[in-house]
Design an enzyme around this catalytic site. Structure first.
Site, PDB file in Angstrom:
ATOM      1  N   HIS A   1       0.840  -1.206   0.000  1.00  0.00           N
ATOM      2  CA  HIS A   1       0.000   0.000   0.000  1.00  0.00           C
ATOM      3  C   HIS A   1       0.869   1.248   0.000  1.00  0.00           C
ATOM      4  CE1 HIS A   1       1.026  -0.627   4.147  1.00  0.00           C
ATOM      5  NE2 HIS A   1       0.591   0.563   4.465  1.00  0.00           N
ATOM      6  N   ARG A   2       2.107   1.102   0.484  1.00  0.00           N
ATOM      7  CA  ARG A   2       3.136   2.137   0.374  1.00  0.00           C
ATOM      8  C   ARG A   2       4.364   1.449  -0.216  1.00  0.00           C
ATOM      9  NH1 ARG A   2      -0.355   5.009   1.799  1.00  0.00           N
ATOM     10  NH2 ARG A   2      -0.629   6.196   3.715  1.00  0.00           N
TER      11      ARG A   2
ATOM     12  N   LYS B   1      10.148  -8.874   4.375  1.00  0.00           N
ATOM     13  CA  LYS B   1      11.203  -9.480   5.176  1.00  0.00           C
ATOM     14  C   LYS B   1      11.860 -10.577   4.370  1.00  0.00           C
ATOM     15  CE  LYS B   1      12.760  -9.284   9.493  1.00  0.00           C
ATOM     16  NZ  LYS B   1      12.601  -8.161  10.424  1.00  0.00           N
TER      17      LYS B   1
ATOM     18  N   LYS C   1       4.371  -2.339  11.923  1.00  0.00           N
ATOM     19  CA  LYS C   1       5.387  -1.503  12.561  1.00  0.00           C
ATOM     20  C   LYS C   1       5.514  -0.154  11.842  1.00  0.00           C
ATOM     21  CE  LYS C   1       8.962  -4.223  13.303  1.00  0.00           C
ATOM     22  NZ  LYS C   1      10.283  -4.891  13.230  1.00  0.00           N
TER      23      LYS C   1
ATOM     24  N   SER D   1      16.094   3.675   9.306  1.00  0.00           N
ATOM     25  CA  SER D   1      16.242   3.232   7.912  1.00  0.00           C
ATOM     26  C   SER D   1      15.522   4.188   6.964  1.00  0.00           C
ATOM     27  CB  SER D   1      15.633   1.844   7.725  1.00  0.00           C
ATOM     28  OG  SER D   1      16.546   0.851   8.094  1.00  0.00           O
TER      29      SER D   1
HETATM   30  N1  GLU Z   1      15.259  -5.748  10.746  1.00  0.00           N
HETATM   31  C1  GLU Z   1      14.749  -4.579  11.361  1.00  0.00           C
HETATM   32  C2  GLU Z   1      13.334  -4.804  11.826  1.00  0.00           C
HETATM   33  O1  GLU Z   1      12.903  -5.908  12.026  1.00  0.00           O
HETATM   34  C3  GLU Z   1      14.934  -3.346  10.507  1.00  0.00           C
HETATM   35  C4  GLU Z   1      14.073  -3.211   9.315  1.00  0.00           C
HETATM   36  C5  GLU Z   1      14.451  -2.038   8.427  1.00  0.00           C
HETATM   37  O2  GLU Z   1      15.190  -1.179   8.864  1.00  0.00           O
HETATM   38  O3  GLU Z   1      13.971  -2.026   7.290  1.00  0.00           O
HETATM   39  O4  GLU Z   1      12.615  -3.891  12.101  1.00  0.00           O
END
Ligand code: GLU
Length: 475
Positions: A69-70, A110, A98, A367
Site C-alpha cells: 500500500h506504500r 522481510k 510496525k 532506515s
Molecule cells: N530488521 C529490522 C526490523 O525488524 C529493521 C528493518 C528495516 O530497517 O527495514 O525492524
C-alpha cells in the site's frame, strides 16, 4: 494441525494473525478489508549454488512482501537456521504494522536465508550474499523504489554493503542505487545512528512510558527508569544497545543477561560493556567475572524484575513459562517473543506488554531517514548547520548586550551549536517513538474494549493501512 506438529514459523505467523484479529474485533472494520490487509502479497523462494572450499553447496532463501500500500516495502534480511517461509511471512506482516505505527511510509517485507553464518568465513559469506542479492534483484524483490532490505538477526552493515555494491554493479545507471538497502556503513551511504537505532528506540519508548504516571502505576511501578531492575534476553545488536543505554544513561540496573550458553545475574547491575567484551572474546557469557553464572537461561526469564526485555528470537515466552513470568512490564525488543497464548496468560496476570511492532520500530525509523538521505544525495544538516550556529552566536550576543551579563557556558554551547546528522537522527527517532507510544496509550484509554497496548497498536496500524485501501479502492 496441532501446534506441536507445526513448523515453528507457521505457529508464529498464526500468532501474529490472531493478535491482529483481536484488534479487528474491537474496530469498525470490514472483515474483507481486514483479511486483504492480513494476507501476504507475495513470497519468493530461491535456491542457489555457491562453491565453498571447492564443493558446491546449495542455499535456500526467501523474501516475503506483505504489503505494497506504500512503496518501497521494507524489512530486514535474516541469516539463521530458524528461517522458513512462514517465519519470513510473519516478520513481513509485522513490518507492515510496525511502519504504520511509527508513521513510516513503507509497506512491509522481510527476507531470510537458511544458514548458520558462524560456519562460514567472511569471503564465503560475501559470495553467498552477493549471489542471494542477484537472485532477489533479478526477480524483482530488490530495488530502491520497490523493496529495500536492512540488517536483521545474523546480518549487519557488512552484508548491507555487499548488497548495495552488487546492486550497483547490476544497475549502474540507477541514480538511486545506494538506496536499494539500508543499514549500510556510513562510508557507503549509511546514516549515523542506524546501528544502535533499534536499541535506542527501546530506550526512548521506555523513557516515554515512564512519563505516563498512570500507566506506570497500572504496571505496578512508580517513579522513573532510575533504579529499575531489568532482565535482558539476548545481547545481540538490539539487546546490547538497549541494555547499555538504559544502564549508562537512565540509571536502570541490568540485573540479568540471558544468552545462548546461560545467564549472568548480578542484583547490583551488570556492566554491559564489560560483558560484551567478554562475549566477543569467549563466544558466550560463561566465565564472566561481573556476576553469577546460571547455566539454565530459561529459569532466569522467570526471575523477579521490573522490566523484562526479550531481545533475541520469537516465541521465548510461551504457554508453559508465561504463568511463571514475574516481570511487571515486558518490552518486546525482539519480533514476536511472546506467543498468542502466552499473551493471553500475561494479560490475565496483569503483566503489561509493550508490543514488538512498537518497541523495535526504531530500526526502520532510522532506515527511513537513511533512505531519504540516499534519495536526496545529501547528509542531513549539511546545509543549515553553520547557519544555525551563527544564529545561535547572535542570540548569545544579543542576550549579553541586553542584560549586560555573561551567558553561562552551558547555555552558550547549547545555543551556538548547529545540529549535525547524528543529532537530527536521534531527535527524529525520539519524536517517532514518543508519538507512537502516546497514540497507543491514548487509543487504549479511549476504548474500554481495548484491553492491552498490543491491541491498541494493531487498531492504529489496521486503521491507517485500511484507510489507504479504502481511499484508493481495491482493483
Ligand atoms: N530488521 C529490522 C526490523 O525488524 C529493521 C528493518 C528495516 O530497517 O527495514 O525492524
Amino acid at each position: 494441525m496441532s501446534t506441536a506438529s507445526m513448523p515453528s514459523g507457521l505457529e508464529f505467523r498464526q500468532s501474529v494473525d490472531h493478535m491482529v484479529d483481536r484488534a479487528v474485533e474491537v474496530m469498525d472494520l470490514d472483515i474483507d478489508i481486514a483479511n486483504a490487509i492480513k494476507a501476504c502479497t507475495s513470497v519468493l523462494q530461491v535456491t542457489f549454488p555457491v562453491k565453498i572450499k571447492g564443493k558446491i553447496e546449495m542455499f535456500t532463501g526467501w523474501r516475503a512482501v506483505h504489503s505494497i500500500h506504500r512503496l518501497p516495502s521494507k524489512g530486514g534480511i535474516r541469516y539463521a537456521t530458524s528461517v522458513d517461509q512462514y517465519e519470513v511471512e510473519a516478520l513481513a506482516a509485522l513490518m507492515s504494522y510496525k511502519c504504520a505505527i511509527v508513521d513510516v511510509p513503507f509497506g512491509g517485507s522481510k527476507g531470510g536465508l537458511y544458514i548458520d553464518p558462524k560456519q562460514y568465513t567472511r569471503d564465503e559469506l560475501q559470495m553467498i550474499t552477493r549471489r542471494f542479492t542477484r537472485e532477489l534483484a533479478k526477480k524483482g524483490f530488490l530495488s530502491p523504489s520497490t523493496n529495500v532490505p536492512a540488517p536483521d538477526v545474523g546480518t549487519g552493515q557488512r552484508e548491507m554493503a555487499w548488497i548495495a555494491d552488487t546492486y550497483k554493479h547490476l544497475y549502474p545507471t540507477d541514480l538511486n542505487h545506494v538506496a536499494c538497502v539500508t543499514g549500510k556503513p556510513v562510508e557507503h551511504g549509511g546514516i549515523r545512528g542506524r546501528t544502535e537505532a533499534t536499541g535506542r528506540g527501546v530506550q526512548y519508548t521506555l523513557q516515554e512510558f515512564f512519563r505516563h504516571k498512570e500507566e506506570v502505576k497500572d504496571a505496578s511501578m512508580d517513579g522513573s527508569l532510575e533504579g529499575k531492575n531489568i532482565i535482558v534476553q539476548g545481547l545481540g545488536n538490539v539487546g546490547y544497545y538497549a541494555a547499555k543505554f538504559l544502564s549508562e544513561e537512565d540509571g536502570a540496573k541490568i540485573t540479568a543477561v540471558i544468552e545462548w550458553d546461560g545467564a549472568i545475574i548480578n542484583p547490583d547491575g551488570i556492566h554491559i560493556e564489560e560483558l560484551r567484551y567478554h562475549i566477543n572474546d569467549n563466544g558466550g557469557v560463561k566465565g564472566f567475572a561481573g556476576g553469577t553464572y546460571e547455566e539454565d537461561g530459561t529459569k532466569v526469564l522467570e526471575m523477579e524484575c521490573d522490566i523484562l526485555i526479550p531481545a533475541a528470537l520469537e516465541s521465548v515466552i510461551h504457554e508453559e513459562n508465561a504463568p511463571n513470568i514475574k516481570a511487571k512490564l515486558i518490552a518486546e525488543a525482539a519480533n514476536g517473543p511472546v506467543t498468542f497464548e502466552a499473551d493471553r496468560i500475561l494479560r490475565s496476570r496483569n503483566i503489561k506488554v509493550l508490543p514488538d511492532a512498537l518497541m523495535n520500530a526504531g530500526g526502520v525509523v532510522v532506515s527511513y531517514f537513511e533512505w531519504i538521505r540516499n534519495l536526496t544525495h545529501i547528509r542531513f544538516g549539511r546545509l543549515e548547520r553553520r547557519f544555525d550556529e551563527s544564529k545561535g552566536h547572535c542570540i548569545v550576543h544579543a542576550l549579553k548586550e541586553m542584560t549586560g551579563r555573561d551567558v553561562p557556558d552551558y547555555i552558550q554551547d547549547n545555543l551556538a551549536r548547529g545540529a549535525d546528522e547524528f543529532d537530527l537522527v536521534r531527535s527524529g527517532l525520539d519524536d517517532s517513538m514518543r508519538l507512537a507510544l502516546q497514540a497507543i496509550i491514548d487509543t487504549h484509554n479511549r476504548n474500554e474494549k481495548i484491553e492491552d497496548y498490543r491491541t491498541a497498536a494493531y487498531v492504529i496500524a489496521m486503521s491507517k493501512i485500511s484507510r489507504s485501501y479504502l481511499d484508493i479502492g481495491i482493483y
